[in-house]
Design a protein around this motif. Structure first.
Motif: not given
Length: 312
Positions: A87, A112, A114, A142, A187, A189, A194
């Motif tokens: 991230s 978030v 993506r 986050n 953030v 990502r 992950d």
């Protein structure tokens, strides 16, 4: 407010480099603690050389929540944020975190974004009412907590191989602590697995078992064994079974795989409920965390501070 940022990582050297560079660009002066699992791709060398990193902790075990707790113990800030290894914080991220804590937030999370082939998707705050308790869930890559909130939680539950952030959300609600949604705490990502996915690196069957063991554990630990727990487990299992059944019908999965996955779900859920019941008895306080920060001091096998090296 003095902020520390904890980044847990495992075999993600390139993604970690981008995450650290974003912290260096958009959160200069913030303490950054990298907690490295037993990586084998040069992650350690990268972290030790990166100018954003203040502390590098080396762990010998593949447990995301142990890594998070090690970071909590090492962090000096009166607020601690967790940023995923994949991230990259955006320009407004730090201002969003500061604004939330200036307003008295217990914890704060944000969008978030993506990177996917079709463009950029945005996640919003997820909430649910469980056994009369209003729970606000957050992304574990986050989120930021006031120090006293982390102390009240005693960090994350290290029994869990996955789902540690969701477990913490249930416990926050039990402690009457709230999660603030801050739209500017953004953030970006990358769209790949992950840390939790990397930890669970065995077969699909074991992934199903891990998922349902975690779910059964969280529910039994936080709410006790009650009809609602069985209902949630059965409902989720039914949805997953239907998804896999469609793959069988379409020829993407073998019927034997559907059966083996079902067995893993049943075993995992039963083990999780059993262990969650034991954990509930082991910690009868609202924080419900018998495997938290305070329970051990041996997570890190080595510590490297900026411009110096020492072993612990």
């Amino acid at each position: 407010m003095e902020l520390s940022v904890v980044v847990a990582t495992l075999n993600a050297r390139d993604s970690l480099a981008d995450a650290l560079s974003a912290l260096d660009d958009h959160a200069p002066g913030v303490e950054v603690v990298v907690v490295n699992g037993p990586s084998s791709d040069g992650t350690s060398g990268l972290a030790r050389a990166h100018p954003a990193v203040d502390v590098l902790l080396e762990l010998s075990e593949r447990n995301l929540n142990a890594a998070r707790n090690a970071g909590i113990s090492a962090a000096n800030g009166d607020a601690v944020a967790f940023v995923g290894q994949d991230s990259r914080i955006r320009e407004s991220w730090l201002d969003g975190v500061r604004a939330a804590f200036d307003a008295g937030a217990d914890a704060v999370t944000g969008p978030v974004h993506r990177e996917v082939s079709g463009g950029v998707t945005t996640e919003s705050l997820e909430s649910a009412t469980v056994a009369g308790r209003d729970v606000s869930f957050f992304d574990g890559g986050n989120v930021a907590f006031a120090r006293d909130t982390l102390d009240a939680l005693d960090g994350f539950d290290e029994y869990l191989e996955t789902g540690g952030a969701r477990d913490a959300a249930h416990r926050l609600a039990a402690l009457d602590r709230t999660v603030r949604w801050e739209p500017s705490m953004v953030v970006l990502r990358e769209d790949h697995e992950d840390v939790a996915d990397r930890v669970v690196s065995a077969s699909d069957e074991s992934r199903w078992g891990v998922k349902y063991r975690a779910l059964g554990y969280r529910l039994a630990k936080n709410y006790g064994v009650r009809p609602g727990v069985a209902f949630v487990l059965a409902k989720q299992a039914g949805l997953d079974a239907w998804t896999v059944a469609r793959d069988v019908v379409s020829g993407e999965e073998l019927p034997s795989k559907w059966v083996s996955n079902g067995s893993a779900v049943v075993r995992g859920a039963a083990d999780g409920v059993r262990d969650g019941t034991r954990a509930r008895r082991a910690d009868t306080t609202p924080r419900r965390n018998p495997n938290g920060v305070s329970t051990r001091m041996d997570r890190a096998v080595a510590r490297h501070d900026a411009h110096e090296q020492q072993s612990i």
